[in-house]
Design an enzyme around this catalytic site. Structure first.
Site, PDB file in Angstrom:
ATOM      1  N   TYR A 113       0.867  -1.256  -0.005  1.00  0.00           N
ATOM      2  CA  TYR A 113       0.048  -0.065   0.060  1.00  0.00           C
ATOM      3  C   TYR A 113       1.053   1.356   0.161  1.00  0.00           C
ATOM      4  CZ  TYR A 113      -3.130   3.302   2.125  1.00  0.00           C
ATOM      5  OH  TYR A 113      -3.885   4.624   2.546  1.00  0.00           O
TER       6      TYR A 113
ATOM      7  N   ASN B  19       8.235  -9.685  -1.578  1.00  0.00           N
ATOM      8  CA  ASN B  19       7.942 -11.115  -1.674  1.00  0.00           C
ATOM      9  C   ASN B  19       6.437 -11.209  -2.120  1.00  0.00           C
ATOM     10  OD1 ASN B  19       6.775 -10.409   0.894  1.00  0.00           O
ATOM     11  ND2 ASN B  19       7.799 -12.203   1.946  1.00  0.00           N
TER      12      ASN B  19
ATOM     13  N   LYS C  71       2.179  -6.547   9.407  1.00  0.00           N
ATOM     14  CA  LYS C  71       1.609  -5.264   9.908  1.00  0.00           C
ATOM     15  C   LYS C  71       0.288  -5.477  10.532  1.00  0.00           C
ATOM     16  CE  LYS C  71      -1.006  -3.266   6.130  1.00  0.00           C
ATOM     17  NZ  LYS C  71      -1.682  -2.158   5.617  1.00  0.00           N
TER      18      LYS C  71
ATOM     19  N   SER D 187       6.302   3.448  13.304  1.00  0.00           N
ATOM     20  CA  SER D 187       4.769   3.569  13.412  1.00  0.00           C
ATOM     21  C   SER D 187       4.503   4.366  14.922  1.00  0.00           C
ATOM     22  CB  SER D 187       3.995   2.182  13.636  1.00  0.00           C
ATOM     23  OG  SER D 187       2.835   2.387  14.214  1.00  0.00           O
TER      24      SER D 187
ATOM     25  N   TYR E  65       3.724  -7.010  17.131  1.00  0.00           N
ATOM     26  CA  TYR E  65       3.907  -6.131  15.988  1.00  0.00           C
ATOM     27  C   TYR E  65       4.650  -4.637  16.436  1.00  0.00           C
ATOM     28  CZ  TYR E  65       2.849  -2.350  12.631  1.00  0.00           C
ATOM     29  OH  TYR E  65       3.167  -1.142  11.627  1.00  0.00           O
TER      30      TYR E  65
ATOM     31  N   LYS F   9       8.560  -2.952  15.758  1.00  0.00           N
ATOM     32  CA  LYS F   9       8.914  -1.612  15.300  1.00  0.00           C
ATOM     33  C   LYS F   9       9.951  -0.963  16.354  1.00  0.00           C
ATOM     34  CE  LYS F   9       6.467  -1.527  11.518  1.00  0.00           C
ATOM     35  NZ  LYS F   9       7.169  -1.570  10.245  1.00  0.00           N
TER      36      LYS F   9
ATOM     37  N   ASN G 208      -8.422  -2.708   9.458  1.00  0.00           N
ATOM     38  CA  ASN G 208      -8.268  -1.129   9.656  1.00  0.00           C
ATOM     39  C   ASN G 208      -9.707  -0.586   9.526  1.00  0.00           C
ATOM     40  OD1 ASN G 208      -5.171  -1.690   8.720  1.00  0.00           O
ATOM     41  ND2 ASN G 208      -5.559  -0.735  10.730  1.00  0.00           N
TER      42      ASN G 208
HETATM   43  P1  NAD Z   1       1.510  -3.689   2.890  1.00  0.00           P
HETATM   44  O1  NAD Z   1       1.357  -4.878   3.736  1.00  0.00           O
HETATM   45  O2  NAD Z   1       0.593  -3.414   1.967  1.00  0.00           O
HETATM   46  O3  NAD Z   1       3.031  -3.631   2.357  1.00  0.00           O
HETATM   47  C1  NAD Z   1       4.168  -4.103   3.136  1.00  0.00           C
HETATM   48  C2  NAD Z   1       4.702  -4.970   1.753  1.00  0.00           C
HETATM   49  O4  NAD Z   1       6.031  -5.656   2.509  1.00  0.00           O
HETATM   50  C3  NAD Z   1       3.947  -6.204   1.294  1.00  0.00           C
HETATM   51  O5  NAD Z   1       3.887  -5.793  -0.065  1.00  0.00           O
HETATM   52  C4  NAD Z   1       4.412  -7.349   1.588  1.00  0.00           C
HETATM   53  O6  NAD Z   1       4.373  -8.285   0.567  1.00  0.00           O
HETATM   54  C5  NAD Z   1       6.143  -7.121   1.720  1.00  0.00           C
HETATM   55  N1  NAD Z   1       6.960  -7.771   2.544  1.00  0.00           N
HETATM   56  C6  NAD Z   1       6.509  -8.347   3.873  1.00  0.00           C
HETATM   57  N2  NAD Z   1       7.454  -9.009   4.465  1.00  0.00           N
HETATM   58  C7  NAD Z   1       8.443  -9.002   3.350  1.00  0.00           C
HETATM   59  C8  NAD Z   1       9.856  -9.828   3.406  1.00  0.00           C
HETATM   60  N3  NAD Z   1      10.329 -10.443   4.172  1.00  0.00           N
HETATM   61  N4  NAD Z   1      10.394  -9.685   2.212  1.00  0.00           N
HETATM   62  C9  NAD Z   1      10.019  -8.770   1.219  1.00  0.00           C
HETATM   63  N5  NAD Z   1       8.690  -8.278   1.261  1.00  0.00           N
HETATM   64  C10 NAD Z   1       8.264  -8.258   2.296  1.00  0.00           C
HETATM   65  O7  NAD Z   1       1.705  -2.517   4.572  1.00  0.00           O
HETATM   66  P2  NAD Z   1       1.792  -1.020   4.271  1.00  0.00           P
HETATM   67  O8  NAD Z   1       0.306  -0.515   4.768  1.00  0.00           O
HETATM   68  O9  NAD Z   1       2.003  -0.544   2.917  1.00  0.00           O
HETATM   69  O10 NAD Z   1       2.841  -0.790   5.162  1.00  0.00           O
HETATM   70  C11 NAD Z   1       4.242  -0.395   5.068  1.00  0.00           C
HETATM   71  C12 NAD Z   1       5.286  -0.319   6.249  1.00  0.00           C
HETATM   72  O11 NAD Z   1       4.483   0.858   7.038  1.00  0.00           O
HETATM   73  C13 NAD Z   1       5.116  -1.335   7.097  1.00  0.00           C
HETATM   74  O12 NAD Z   1       6.280  -1.706   7.530  1.00  0.00           O
HETATM   75  C14 NAD Z   1       4.262  -1.169   8.075  1.00  0.00           C
HETATM   76  O13 NAD Z   1       4.429  -1.914   9.265  1.00  0.00           O
HETATM   77  C15 NAD Z   1       4.420   0.185   8.273  1.00  0.00           C
HETATM   78  N6  NAD Z   1       3.290   0.973   8.771  1.00  0.00           N
HETATM   79  C16 NAD Z   1       1.966   0.796   8.198  1.00  0.00           C
HETATM   80  C17 NAD Z   1       0.988   1.682   8.870  1.00  0.00           C
HETATM   81  C18 NAD Z   1      -0.476   1.487   7.964  1.00  0.00           C
HETATM   82  O14 NAD Z   1      -1.473   1.744   8.890  1.00  0.00           O
HETATM   83  N7  NAD Z   1      -0.691   1.042   6.917  1.00  0.00           N
HETATM   84  C19 NAD Z   1       0.999   2.455  10.172  1.00  0.00           C
HETATM   85  C20 NAD Z   1       2.228   2.324  10.638  1.00  0.00           C
HETATM   86  C21 NAD Z   1       3.343   1.721   9.907  1.00  0.00           C
HETATM   87  N1  UFG Z   2     -12.214   0.596  14.323  1.00  0.00           N
HETATM   88  C1  UFG Z   2     -13.460   0.403  14.264  1.00  0.00           C
HETATM   89  N2  UFG Z   2     -14.084  -0.657  13.665  1.00  0.00           N
HETATM   90  C2  UFG Z   2     -13.047  -1.218  13.072  1.00  0.00           C
HETATM   91  C3  UFG Z   2     -11.946  -0.972  12.709  1.00  0.00           C
HETATM   92  C4  UFG Z   2     -11.384  -0.063  13.500  1.00  0.00           C
HETATM   93  O1  UFG Z   2     -14.497   0.957  15.149  1.00  0.00           O
HETATM   94  O2  UFG Z   2     -13.666  -2.157  12.255  1.00  0.00           O
HETATM   95  C5  UFG Z   2     -11.703   1.756  15.190  1.00  0.00           C
HETATM   96  C6  UFG Z   2     -10.945   1.689  16.194  1.00  0.00           C
HETATM   97  O3  UFG Z   2     -11.435   1.140  17.243  1.00  0.00           O
HETATM   98  C7  UFG Z   2      -9.925   2.686  16.137  1.00  0.00           C
HETATM   99  C8  UFG Z   2      -9.899   3.295  14.714  1.00  0.00           C
HETATM  100  O4  UFG Z   2     -11.167   2.789  14.302  1.00  0.00           O
HETATM  101  O5  UFG Z   2     -10.428   3.551  17.093  1.00  0.00           O
HETATM  102  C9  UFG Z   2      -8.744   3.166  14.132  1.00  0.00           C
HETATM  103  O6  UFG Z   2      -8.497   2.064  14.121  1.00  0.00           O
HETATM  104  P1  UFG Z   2      -7.449   1.287  12.950  1.00  0.00           P
HETATM  105  O7  UFG Z   2      -7.449  -0.572  13.155  1.00  0.00           O
HETATM  106  O8  UFG Z   2      -7.903   1.342  11.629  1.00  0.00           O
HETATM  107  O9  UFG Z   2      -6.112   1.684  13.283  1.00  0.00           O
HETATM  108  P2  UFG Z   2      -5.206   1.916  14.701  1.00  0.00           P
HETATM  109  O10 UFG Z   2      -5.165   3.184  15.221  1.00  0.00           O
HETATM  110  O11 UFG Z   2      -5.738   0.753  15.529  1.00  0.00           O
HETATM  111  O12 UFG Z   2      -3.871   1.235  14.163  1.00  0.00           O
HETATM  112  C10 UFG Z   2      -3.024   1.691  13.093  1.00  0.00           C
HETATM  113  C11 UFG Z   2      -2.514   0.580  12.362  1.00  0.00           C
HETATM  114  C12 UFG Z   2      -1.353   0.238  13.461  1.00  0.00           C
HETATM  115  C13 UFG Z   2      -0.450   1.334  13.516  1.00  0.00           C
HETATM  116  C14 UFG Z   2      -1.453   2.495  14.154  1.00  0.00           C
HETATM  117  C15 UFG Z   2      -0.466   3.767  14.185  1.00  0.00           C
HETATM  118  O13 UFG Z   2      -3.282  -0.563  12.292  1.00  0.00           O
HETATM  119  O14 UFG Z   2      -0.491  -0.735  12.671  1.00  0.00           O
HETATM  120  O15 UFG Z   2      -2.192   2.854  13.235  1.00  0.00           O
HETATM  121  O16 UFG Z   2      -1.111   4.730  15.112  1.00  0.00           O
HETATM  122  F1  UFG Z   2       0.536   1.016  14.387  1.00  0.00           F
END
Ligand code: NAD
Ligand code: UFG
Length: 343
Positions: free
Chosen positions: A11, A32, A84, A124, A148, A152, A198
């Site tokens: 993403y 991957n 994640k 994060s 998770y 981080k 999420n």
């Molecule tokens: P995502 O899952 O869409 O992207 C992560 C990508 O990494 C995927 O395409 C997956 O196939 C690849 N991957 C995982 N393990 C691997 C490995 N061992 N080797 C090669 N590729 C691998 O997730 P995202 O939302 O794009 O998140 C990207 C980064 O940001 C992650 O590290 C995630 O923890 C961090 N992050 C995301 C959020 C969020 O809400 N999306 C919030 C905070 C931090």
């Molecule tokens: N929520 C709902 N219903 C759902 C999903 C979420 O009510 O079906 C609520 C949660 O309770 C929370 C808010 O929406 O209050 C946001 O929830 P998310 O799951 O979208 O996000 P989080 O804040 O829990 O966590 C996200 C990522 C984590 C990251 C964090 C950083 O999933 O990986 O943001 O702030 F670490």
């Protein structure tokens, strides 16, 4: 010289890839595809009109990764690859520790070996655990409440130790708040596997009729309407922060941490209402119990990123809702193509 983008099929990585290519960088993507689809790579090429190498490679496969480093001249790495899903990390912690930590250690080891010492890492806001107050700035105490989050936190510590051992490293730890939204073209976006964890992907799947109604986890928090408050940030703003961090590292050695958030908290109900209004789409929902582990309020103090990187988030909640919905409606099955069978 090019930028290695790990997790670039995912993403956030795919949006970063578009931004990097648009800005004139050459990139190489390693992923991957464990949580993504090769189609996202095609879409990045289509959106930018640019070609770049893609390797379906696991960061755990050190030999294959080494060959990639041998075949390219990298100037920096943007490291998005990682697992994640918070709930899954509680169920299969060893896989999360192995994938996220060993993967990062392999990567950094090869970066050192090939003298590529510029790294932008996806951390994060989860590293702030249960913060005592908001807005959260980078000096707040760190803790984790699930495997998770601990990966981080551990990776941040590993990278701090790495810098202490060798001060020629340049590392940016970017702590994301809640990225939502999609590229405005609707060609790339978030493509969750199975039932979304999420909030925003769940909302869009309810809106399109894939799921019956949204469960709102708790309406008895001490917030303006009782539902959880988060700092939702448009993914395009988020990836722009990465390019600013890269520029910063060009000029500065050291390891620096930056919050990437808007600085404004919106509740779950605020997001539902904004989505319904801007997209003229009702979202059926019900209040259910709080989700274990959730915190009431989480939003950033993003001042450091503004002062030091010259970055601030620009897109508002309506744009986030509009772009998430366009991605969902244009791609009802995400990147999975529907196969039409003729009878
Ligand atoms: P995502 O899952 O869409 O992207 C992560 C990508 O990494 C995927 O395409 C997956 O196939 C690849 N991957 C995982 N393990 C691997 C490995 N061992 N080797 C090669 N590729 C691998 O997730 P995202 O939302 O794009 O998140 C990207 C980064 O940001 C992650 O590290 C995630 O923890 C961090 N992050 C995301 C959020 C969020 O809400 N999306 C919030 C905070 C931090
Ligand atoms: N929520 C709902 N219903 C759902 C999903 C979420 O009510 O079906 C609520 C949660 O309770 C929370 C808010 O929406 O209050 C946001 O929830 P998310 O799951 O979208 O996000 P989080 O804040 O829990 O966590 C996200 C990522 C984590 C990251 C964090 C950083 O999933 O990986 O943001 O702030 F670490």
């Amino acid at each position: 010289m090019s930028i290695l983008v790990t997790g670039g099929a995912g993403y956030i990585g795919s949006h970063a890839a578009v931004e990097l290519l648009k800005t004139g960088y050459d990139i190489v993507i390693v992923d991957n595809l464990s949580n993504s689809n090769f189609e996202s790579i095609n879409r990045v090429k289509e959106l930018t009109g640019k070609e770049f190498p893609f390797y379906k490679c696991d960061l755990l496969d050190r030999d294959e990764l080494n060959t990639i480093f041998e075949n390219h001249n990298f100037e920096a790495v943007m490291h998005f690859a990682g697992l994640k899903a918070v709930g899954e990390s509680v169920e299969i912690p060893l896989m999360y520790y192995h994938n996220n930590i060993t993967g990062t250690i392999n990567l950094c080891d090869l970066m050192a070996k090939h003298d590529v010492k510029k790294l932008v890492f996806s951390s994060s806001a989860t590293v702030y655990g249960h913060p005592d107050s908001v807005p959260i700035d980078e000096s707040f105490p760190l803790s984790a409440t699930n495997p998770y989050g601990r990966t981080k936190l551990m990776i941040e510590d590993i990278l701090r130790d790495l810098y202490i051992s060798d001060s020629t490293w340049r590392i940016a730890l970017l702590r994301y708040f809640n990225p939502i939204g999609a590229h405005e073209s609707g060609r790339i976006g978030e493509n969750p596997n199975g039932i979304p964890n999420n909030l925003m992907p769940y909302i869009t799947q309810v809106a399109i009729g894939k799921r019956e109604k949204l469960s709102v986890f708790g309406n008895d928090y001490e917030t303006h309407d009782g539902t959880g408050v988060r700092d939702f940030i448009h993914v395009i703003d988020l990836v722009k922060g990465h390019l600013k961090a890269l520029k910063f590292l060009d000029k500065n050695k050291g390891i620096e941490t930056f919050n990437l958030g808007t600085g404004t908290g919106y509740s779950v109900m605020d997001l539902i209402n904004a989505f319904s209004t801007i997209n003229s789409k009702a979202i059926p929902y019900q209040f259910v119990d709080r989700r274990p582990g959730d915190i009431a309020i989480c939003y950033a103090n993003p001042t450091k990123a503004e002062k030091v990187l010259g970055w601030r988030a620009e897109k508002d909640l309506n744009e986030m809702c509009k772009d998430s919905w366009k991605w969902q409606t244009d791609n009802p099955n995400g990147y999975e193509q529907k196969v039409l069978v003729q009878s």
